[in-house]
Design a protein around this motif. Structure first.
Motif, short mmCIF file in Angstrom:
data_model
loop_
_atom_site.label_atom_id
_atom_site.label_comp_id
_atom_site.label_asym_id
_atom_site.label_seq_id
_atom_site.Cartn_x
_atom_site.Cartn_y
_atom_site.Cartn_z
N VAL A 257 0.80 -1.14 -0.06
CA VAL A 257 -0.02 0.03 -0.13
C VAL A 257 0.87 1.15 0.15
CG1 VAL A 257 -1.80 1.24 1.27
CG2 VAL A 257 -1.83 -1.13 1.12
N VAL A 258 0.70 2.13 -0.66
CA VAL A 258 1.43 3.43 -0.99
C VAL A 258 0.45 4.41 -0.12
CG1 VAL A 258 2.24 5.25 -2.46
CG2 VAL A 258 2.43 2.88 -3.13
N LEU A 259 1.29 5.05 0.80
CA LEU A 259 0.98 6.10 1.62
C LEU A 259 1.74 7.31 1.38
CD1 LEU A 259 -0.67 6.84 4.20
CD2 LEU A 259 1.10 6.59 5.48
N ALA B 178 -2.53 9.90 12.85
CA ALA B 178 -2.15 9.15 11.50
C ALA B 178 -1.56 8.02 11.93
CB ALA B 178 -1.25 10.22 10.83
N LEU B 179 -0.64 7.95 12.92
CA LEU B 179 0.14 6.71 12.99
C LEU B 179 -0.80 5.47 13.24
CD1 LEU B 179 2.80 8.04 15.36
CD2 LEU B 179 3.10 7.47 13.15
N ARG B 180 -1.91 5.68 13.89
CA ARG B 180 -2.81 4.54 13.88
C ARG B 180 -3.14 3.84 12.43
NH1 ARG B 180 -7.99 6.54 16.30
NH2 ARG B 180 -8.24 7.18 14.45
N LEU B 181 -3.28 4.49 11.54
CA LEU B 181 -3.25 3.93 9.96
C LEU B 181 -2.22 3.35 9.85
CD1 LEU B 181 -4.93 3.84 7.41
CD2 LEU B 181 -3.71 5.98 6.59
N VAL B 182 -0.88 4.00 9.82
CA VAL B 182 0.40 3.29 9.52
C VAL B 182 0.74 2.18 10.21
CG1 VAL B 182 2.88 3.76 9.20
CG2 VAL B 182 1.26 5.67 8.74
N PHE B 183 0.26 2.01 11.65
CA PHE B 183 0.75 1.11 12.51
C PHE B 183 -0.31 -0.06 12.06
CE2 PHE B 183 2.29 3.73 15.95
CZ PHE B 183 3.50 3.18 16.01
N GLY B 184 -1.58 0.22 11.75
CA GLY B 184 -2.74 -0.80 11.30
C GLY B 184 -2.34 -1.61 10.24
N LEU C 266 -0.15 -6.02 7.23
CA LEU C 266 0.46 -6.41 5.85
C LEU C 266 2.07 -7.20 6.35
CD1 LEU C 266 0.22 -3.21 3.77
CD2 LEU C 266 -1.18 -5.47 3.58
N ALA C 267 2.65 -7.05 7.50
CA ALA C 267 3.64 -7.53 7.72
C ALA C 267 3.97 -9.14 7.50
CB ALA C 267 4.44 -7.06 9.15
N PRO C 268 2.80 -9.84 8.24
CA PRO C 268 2.86 -11.18 8.04
C PRO C 268 2.64 -11.79 6.94
CG PRO C 268 1.34 -10.52 9.81
CD PRO C 268 1.62 -9.33 8.87
N THR C 269 2.18 -11.07 5.77
CA THR C 269 2.24 -11.39 4.39
C THR C 269 3.50 -11.09 3.58
OG1 THR C 269 1.03 -9.35 3.46
CG2 THR C 269 -0.30 -10.98 4.58
N GLY C 270 4.33 -10.35 3.94
CA GLY C 270 5.46 -9.98 3.22
C GLY C 270 5.35 -8.90 2.57
N HIS C 271 4.09 -8.13 2.44
CA HIS C 271 3.88 -6.87 2.02
C HIS C 271 4.19 -5.84 3.00
CE1 HIS C 271 2.10 -8.76 -1.44
NE2 HIS C 271 1.48 -9.46 -0.92
#
Length: 116
Positions: A65-67, A79-85, A90-95
């Motif tokens: 996902v591009v931010l 805004a960090l809530r969006l980035v953290f979420g 995505l981290a477990p999927t390799g993305h």
């Protein structure tokens, strides 16, 4: 939908990205990779828009996902809530969340939070 068609906004107005007003969040789930564009002052008043963007992206298959933070004049902790979420999802999927051209105010918060 053709690339010249209008894309509905998440937020108070529906208009093209180049015309986003201050404090708005736009989600472009049809782009590859999907993109979220933030502009203006991203603070508690844009929290609901950030939540809607996350909900829309969470319905998509896992992928980068591009931010886009190019036009951010203030980036609050909300805004960090969006980035953290997104990162946690995505981290477990390799993305990953790809942070594109953060403005100086956005860069400062993201550096303090350890994202840059």
């Amino acid at each position: 939908m053709s690339s010249s068609s209008a894309v509905p906004a998440i937020g108070p107005r529906s208009q093209r990205y180049r015309n986003i007003g201050p404090g708005e969040v736009r989600c472009f789930p049809q782009e590859v990779p999907p993109r979220v564009a933030l502009r203006g002052e991203i603070d508690l008043t844009t929290g609901p828009q950030l939540d809607l963007a996350y909900q829309e992206l969470a319905q998509l298959p896992a992928g980068d996902v591009v931010l886009d933070l190019t036009e951010v004049t203030f980036l609050g902790c909300v805004a960090l809530r969006l980035v953290f979420g997104l990162t946690a999802r995505l981290a477990p999927t390799g993305h990953e969340v790809v942070i594109h051209a953060p403005s100086p105010p956005a860069r400062r918060l993201l550096e303090l939070a350890g994202f840059l």
